[in-house]
Design an enzyme around this catalytic site. Structure first.
Site, PDB file in Angstrom:
ATOM      1  N   PRO A  68       0.918  -1.311   0.026  1.00 42.95           N
ATOM      2  CA  PRO A  68      -0.108  -0.021  -0.052  1.00 42.95           C
ATOM      3  C   PRO A  68       0.997   0.712  -0.529  1.00 42.95           C
ATOM      4  O   PRO A  68       0.126   2.590  -0.286  1.00 42.95           O
ATOM      5  CB  PRO A  68      -0.648   0.108   1.308  1.00 42.95           C
ATOM      6  CG  PRO A  68      -0.451  -1.253   1.581  1.00 42.95           C
ATOM      7  CD  PRO A  68       0.746  -2.365   1.449  1.00 42.95           C
ATOM      8  N   ARG A  86      -1.543  -9.225 -20.548  1.00 40.69           N
ATOM      9  CA  ARG A  86      -2.862  -9.087 -21.804  1.00 40.69           C
ATOM     10  C   ARG A  86      -1.971  -7.750 -22.722  1.00 40.69           C
ATOM     11  O   ARG A  86      -2.400  -8.299 -24.302  1.00 40.69           O
ATOM     12  CB  ARG A  86      -3.996  -8.446 -21.302  1.00 40.69           C
ATOM     13  CG  ARG A  86      -4.467  -7.128 -20.686  1.00 40.69           C
ATOM     14  CD  ARG A  86      -4.980  -7.046 -20.403  1.00 40.69           C
ATOM     15  NE  ARG A  86      -6.458  -6.962 -21.242  1.00 40.69           N
ATOM     16  CZ  ARG A  86      -6.446  -5.406 -22.275  1.00 40.69           C
ATOM     17  NH1 ARG A  86      -5.409  -4.566 -21.511  1.00 40.69           N
ATOM     18  NH2 ARG A  86      -7.477  -5.522 -23.291  1.00 40.69           N
ATOM     19  N   ASP A 131      -8.750   0.456 -25.781  1.00 40.17           N
ATOM     20  CA  ASP A 131      -8.752  -0.043 -24.128  1.00 40.17           C
ATOM     21  C   ASP A 131      -9.163   1.809 -23.486  1.00 40.17           C
ATOM     22  O   ASP A 131      -7.890   2.277 -23.428  1.00 40.17           O
ATOM     23  CB  ASP A 131      -7.721  -0.323 -23.790  1.00 40.17           C
ATOM     24  CG  ASP A 131      -6.831  -1.220 -23.227  1.00 40.17           C
ATOM     25  OD1 ASP A 131      -8.197  -2.470 -23.543  1.00 40.17           O
ATOM     26  OD2 ASP A 131      -6.503  -2.312 -23.477  1.00 40.17           O
TER      27      ASP A 131
HETATM   28  C1  JAH Z   1      -1.042  -5.491   2.684  1.00 39.72           C
HETATM   29  C2  JAH Z   1       1.831  -7.163   2.355  1.00 39.72           C
HETATM   30  N1  JAH Z   1      -2.711  -1.834  -3.152  1.00 39.72           N
HETATM   31  C3  JAH Z   1      -2.929  -3.160  -2.555  1.00 39.72           C
HETATM   32  C4  JAH Z   1      -2.609  -3.389  -1.312  1.00 39.72           C
HETATM   33  C5  JAH Z   1      -1.104  -3.888  -1.808  1.00 39.72           C
HETATM   34  C6  JAH Z   1      -0.345  -5.395  -1.012  1.00 39.72           C
HETATM   35  C7  JAH Z   1      -1.174  -5.241   0.267  1.00 39.72           C
HETATM   36  N2  JAH Z   1      -2.285  -4.316   0.545  1.00 39.72           N
HETATM   37  C8  JAH Z   1      -2.679  -3.914  -0.401  1.00 39.72           C
HETATM   38  C9  JAH Z   1      -0.454  -5.914   1.802  1.00 39.72           C
HETATM   39  C10 JAH Z   1      -0.399  -6.867   3.895  1.00 39.72           C
HETATM   40  C11 JAH Z   1       0.595  -7.613   3.927  1.00 39.72           C
HETATM   41  C12 JAH Z   1       0.642  -6.222   1.163  1.00 39.72           C
END
Ligand code: JAH
Length: 264
Positions: free
Chosen positions: A89, A154, A169
């Protein structure tokens, strides 16, 4: 293209990639996708991949040693990757432009994090790109990794049968797509817009273009802020904006029409 995925849930990733367009691309040799079980790169009896955070706090952190060993094993087998992607995130937003960039690389690795995240030394020393698929927290990076792989594969030549599908797209054009219809012409009393069955290709194109503007104005006005539009396109967007405003006024209950200065 060679893609290596590092995860503690290899079956979850393999199962998702075993069907559909990506699976066919693997069968056809367009992409060579390998999934690596992070626990294979542990050296203790319990195959430990996580540990408590230095400094305290909740949750666990992914240990650096297994991740370093896993990526080193991929490098030993396949050669140096052009990118090592970590799904997090905290990453920069994944977009169609990012998918196009990755689709031009011969080889990349995707690391799927779990727990509270990975030891920052992994990020510092081996990760080249931290990517996020959106502002929400999941339980791990596997689903985001699958999203990235789907979006990238893709785009590879020959993977999507009709090249026009890829060229047209929505996010290549930078606006939302127009509505689609197929047979029957009337379904449970709901008719397909007349213009689409008229055979007037010029009118169909114009209708679709205006529908794209309409949806983008209504649902994703942010896309129009940054879109590179010609003067003719700007004029058409303004026309559709006025059309939407007229409809809005027409739909007000009678007697509630705003005069502009009677607010209190
Ligand atoms: C959650 C490791 N952007 C979405 C996303 C990406 C990775 C994770 N969560 C949301 C995540 C826990 C541990 C990665």
């Amino acid at each position: 293209m060679e893609i290596d995925v590092v995860t503690i849930f290899p079956r979850m990733v393999e199962a998702s990639l075993a069907e559909g367009v990506v699976a066919r691309a693997c069968e056809n040799g367009v992409v060579d996708l390998k999934v690596h079980d992070l626990r294979e790169y542990t050296d203790d009896r319990h195959r430990t991949v996580d540990d408590v955070p230095y400094g305290g706090g909740p949750g666990m952190v992914m240990k650096p040693e297994p991740l370093f060993r896993a990526v080193e094993a991929v490098v030993a087998k396949r050669g140096a990757p052009s990118a090592v992607v970590l799904m997090t995130p905290q990453g920069r937003p994944f977009s169609h432009a990012e998918a196009e960039r990755l689709s031009k690389l011969p080889r990349f690795v995707v690391i799927c994090g779990r727990y509270e995240g990975v030891d920052e030394r992994v990020t510092d020393a081996i990760v080249t790109d931290e990517l996020s698929i959106g502002d929400y927290v999941l339980t791990g990076g596997e689903l985001p990794a699958l999203v990235v792989i789907d979006a990238v594969v893709r785009l590879l030549p020959g993977v999507v049968g009709d090249a026009r599908s890829v060229a047209e797209d929505s996010f290549v054009r930078g606006v939302l797509d127009y509505p689609h219809y197929t047979r029957p012409a009337v379904f449970r009393g709901m008719a397909v817009p007349d213009v689409l069955t008229s055979g007037h290709h010029g009118e169909i194109e114009k209708w679709r273009r205006r529908q794209q503007w309409r949806r983008t104005i209504e649902r994703r006005p942010d896309l129009l802020e940054t879109a590179a539009l010609t003067d003719a396109q700007r004029r058409e967007v303004d026309e559709v904006r006025q059309e939407i405003a007229r409809e809005g006024r027409a739909n007000l209950p009678s007697g509630s029409k705003e005069s502009g200065d009677e607010g209190d």
